[in-house]
Design a protein around this motif. Structure first.
Motif, PDB file in Angstrom:
ATOM      1  N   SER A  10       0.826  -1.211   0.000  1.00  0.00           N
ATOM      2  CA  SER A  10       0.000   0.000   0.000  1.00  0.00           C
ATOM      3  C   SER A  10       0.859   1.258   0.000  1.00  0.00           C
ATOM      4  O   SER A  10       0.463   2.276  -0.553  1.00  0.00           O
ATOM      5  CB  SER A  10      -0.939   0.008   1.204  1.00  0.00           C
ATOM      6  N   GLN A  11       2.041   1.193   0.599  1.00  0.00           N
ATOM      7  CA  GLN A  11       2.930   2.344   0.624  1.00  0.00           C
ATOM      8  C   GLN A  11       3.777   2.453  -0.644  1.00  0.00           C
ATOM      9  O   GLN A  11       4.324   3.505  -0.929  1.00  0.00           O
ATOM     10  CB  GLN A  11       3.854   2.285   1.845  1.00  0.00           C
ATOM     11  N   ALA A  12       3.894   1.377  -1.402  1.00  0.00           N
ATOM     12  CA  ALA A  12       4.742   1.364  -2.601  1.00  0.00           C
ATOM     13  C   ALA A  12       3.914   1.430  -3.874  1.00  0.00           C
ATOM     14  O   ALA A  12       4.297   0.870  -4.891  1.00  0.00           O
ATOM     15  CB  ALA A  12       5.630   0.125  -2.585  1.00  0.00           C
ATOM     16  N   PHE A  13       2.776   2.068  -3.822  1.00  0.00           N
ATOM     17  CA  PHE A  13       1.934   2.380  -4.970  1.00  0.00           C
ATOM     18  C   PHE A  13       1.208   1.186  -5.580  1.00  0.00           C
ATOM     19  O   PHE A  13       0.360   1.378  -6.420  1.00  0.00           O
ATOM     20  CB  PHE A  13       2.727   3.078  -6.081  1.00  0.00           C
ATOM     21  N   LEU A  50       8.739   4.071 -10.908  1.00  0.00           N
ATOM     22  CA  LEU A  50       8.171   5.359 -10.504  1.00  0.00           C
ATOM     23  C   LEU A  50       7.287   5.955 -11.599  1.00  0.00           C
ATOM     24  O   LEU A  50       6.259   6.567 -11.308  1.00  0.00           O
ATOM     25  CB  LEU A  50       9.287   6.329 -10.125  1.00  0.00           C
ATOM     26  N   VAL A  51       7.660   5.763 -12.860  1.00  0.00           N
ATOM     27  CA  VAL A  51       6.816   6.240 -13.962  1.00  0.00           C
ATOM     28  C   VAL A  51       5.489   5.488 -13.967  1.00  0.00           C
ATOM     29  O   VAL A  51       4.424   6.093 -14.134  1.00  0.00           O
ATOM     30  CB  VAL A  51       7.548   6.088 -15.313  1.00  0.00           C
ATOM     31  N   LEU A  52       5.532   4.168 -13.759  1.00  0.00           N
ATOM     32  CA  LEU A  52       4.290   3.387 -13.700  1.00  0.00           C
ATOM     33  C   LEU A  52       3.427   3.807 -12.511  1.00  0.00           C
ATOM     34  O   LEU A  52       2.202   3.891 -12.634  1.00  0.00           O
ATOM     35  CB  LEU A  52       4.606   1.892 -13.626  1.00  0.00           C
ATOM     36  N   ALA A  53       4.049   4.069 -11.373  1.00  0.00           N
ATOM     37  CA  ALA A  53       3.292   4.518 -10.198  1.00  0.00           C
ATOM     38  C   ALA A  53       2.639   5.864 -10.472  1.00  0.00           C
ATOM     39  O   ALA A  53       1.470   6.084 -10.126  1.00  0.00           O
ATOM     40  CB  ALA A  53       4.213   4.611  -8.993  1.00  0.00           C
ATOM     41  N   PHE A  54       3.379   6.777 -11.094  1.00  0.00           N
ATOM     42  CA  PHE A  54       2.823   8.078 -11.440  1.00  0.00           C
ATOM     43  C   PHE A  54       1.650   7.918 -12.398  1.00  0.00           C
ATOM     44  O   PHE A  54       0.599   8.543 -12.237  1.00  0.00           O
ATOM     45  CB  PHE A  54       3.916   8.958 -12.061  1.00  0.00           C
TER      46      PHE A  54
END
Length: 73
Positions: A10-13, A50-54
């Protein structure tokens, strides 16, 4: 152990679990792929992560904006 896994996810997107559900691949193997390739390539998959999370957060925001709930009206 499940509580820790849920907290980290949950904290790691939730990128790895989302990819696992979408492609029907075990989530743990996707996580291991990110870890191993991060060590081999000096961290470049972290940028992809990070791009996928964004991208996932933007999609969720747009979806909520287009379909507001009863409480938002």
């Amino acid at each position: 152990m499940e509580k820790l896994k849920y907290y980290v996810e949950s904290q790691a997107f939730g990128v790895c679990s989302h990819l696992g559900e979408k492609f029907k691949i075990n989530t743990n193997s996707i996580r291991l792929y990110f870890i191993y390739t991060s060590f081999l390539t000096m961290g470049s998959p972290i940028i992809i992560y990070l791009v996928l999370a964004f991208w996932m957060n933007i999609r969720r925001y747009l979806r909520e904006r287009n379909h507001p709930s009863v409480w938002d009206i």
